[in-house]
Design an enzyme around this catalytic site. Structure first.
Site, short mmCIF file in Angstrom:
data_model
loop_
_atom_site.label_atom_id
_atom_site.label_comp_id
_atom_site.label_asym_id
_atom_site.label_seq_id
_atom_site.Cartn_x
_atom_site.Cartn_y
_atom_site.Cartn_z
N GLY A 20 0.78 -1.23 0.00
CA GLY A 20 0.00 0.00 0.00
C GLY A 20 0.81 1.28 0.00
N HIS A 116 1.05 0.85 -13.07
CA HIS A 116 1.83 -0.33 -13.45
C HIS A 116 3.31 0.05 -13.49
CE1 HIS A 116 2.69 -4.16 -15.31
NE2 HIS A 116 3.50 -3.52 -16.13
N ALA A 180 9.10 7.22 -8.35
CA ALA A 180 8.41 7.91 -9.44
C ALA A 180 6.91 7.63 -9.39
CB ALA A 180 9.00 7.48 -10.79
C1 GRF Z 1 3.48 -1.08 -7.44
O1 GRF Z 1 4.74 -1.27 -8.01
C2 GRF Z 1 2.46 -0.87 -8.50
O2 GRF Z 1 2.96 -0.24 -9.64
C3 GRF Z 1 2.03 -2.28 -8.86
O3 GRF Z 1 2.07 -2.98 -7.64
C4 GRF Z 1 2.98 -2.34 -6.75
C5 GRF Z 1 2.18 -2.04 -5.52
O4 GRF Z 1 2.99 -1.50 -4.51
N1 GRF Z 1 0.75 -2.29 -9.51
P1 GRF Z 1 2.31 -0.77 -3.29
O5 GRF Z 1 1.35 -1.78 -2.65
O6 GRF Z 1 1.60 0.42 -3.79
O7 GRF Z 1 3.44 -0.43 -2.37
#
Ligand code: GRF
Length: 213
Positions: A20, A116, A180
């Site tokens: 999260g 993503h 980023a």
């Molecule tokens: C992030 O790298 C996002 O781009 C991908 O899953 C990961 C989630 O990380 N869809 P977080 O739970 O927001 O730390």
């Protein structure tokens, strides 16, 4: 903006499955009352998602809708119920690890975004940082896109790129991309929320064609 000069904020749910950190970045941005999206719900398909505790500690309503052990229709119906209960108008997927079905995606078309960790269309799917290194790309990054039925295929709203360094590992590159992400997602969600809250006004009517003399 309504007549009292108050910004109309779009009621937004964040869907997570784990850490999260993007959710945290969105919550931080939305803590500003001038931010055009109001986070009214954080929903997880996993009870052990770390992000849940952080959201709850900030006073954000949370919900756990388990995906395990139930069919997709039942799962998605339960999500819809929860979204309706909170009067949600916009969904931000932030590390939500379930693919949503076509019916759900179609219903939320234009109102559901995802982040993503690659410069789509390069490297859809998982393990993007290792795959970027293996491919020898000079730049890597992240993409915020509208969600469509094809996984990681929806229209791109914004991207941010970072350099790939000679001594990068998937971890070091991933950390650079994640930083980023935390800048790109709040900015892009704000852009979309503003657009949804303030649809383009109609063009004024065309002036009459000057009559030929
Ligand atoms: C992030 O790298 C996002 O781009 C991908 O899953 C990961 C989630 O990380 N869809 P977080 O739970 O927001 O730390």
């Amino acid at each position: 903006m309504n007549q009292g000069g108050v910004v109309a904020r779009v009621r937004t749910a964040i869907l997570i499955s784990g850490r999260g950190s993007n959710m945290t970045a969105l919550l931080a941005a939305a803590a500003d009352p001038a931010y055009p999206a109001e986070i009214v719900l954080v929903l997880s398909n996993r009870a052990d998602a770390d992000g849940l505790a952080h959201a709850a500690s900030g006073g954000i309503p949370t919900a756990i809708i388990p995906s395990r052990g139930r069919d997709r229709a039942t799962f998605e119906h339960a999500i819809e119920d929860e979204l309706a209960r909170h009067d949600v108008a916009l969904i931000a997927l932030a590390g939500f690890m379930r693919v949503l079905g076509e019916g759900f995606v179609t219903r939320w078309q234009g109102r559901m975004v995802n982040i993503h960790p690659s410069l789509l269309p390069a490297f859809p799917g998982l393990d993007t940082h290792a795959r970027a290194l293996a491919a020898g790309v000079a730049r890597h990054g992240c993409t915020v896109h509208l969600v469509s039925a094809g996984v990681d295929e929806g229209p791109v709203l914004a991207q941010a790129s970072v350099p790939v360094l000679a001594d990068d590992t998937p971890q070091s590159l991933g950390a650079r991309v994640l930083a980023a992400e935390h800048r790109l997602y709040p900015a892009t969600l704000a852009m979309l929320a503003r657009r949804l809250a303030n649809p383009l006004p109609a063009l004024s009517p065309l002036p009459k064609t000057p009559s030929k003399t």
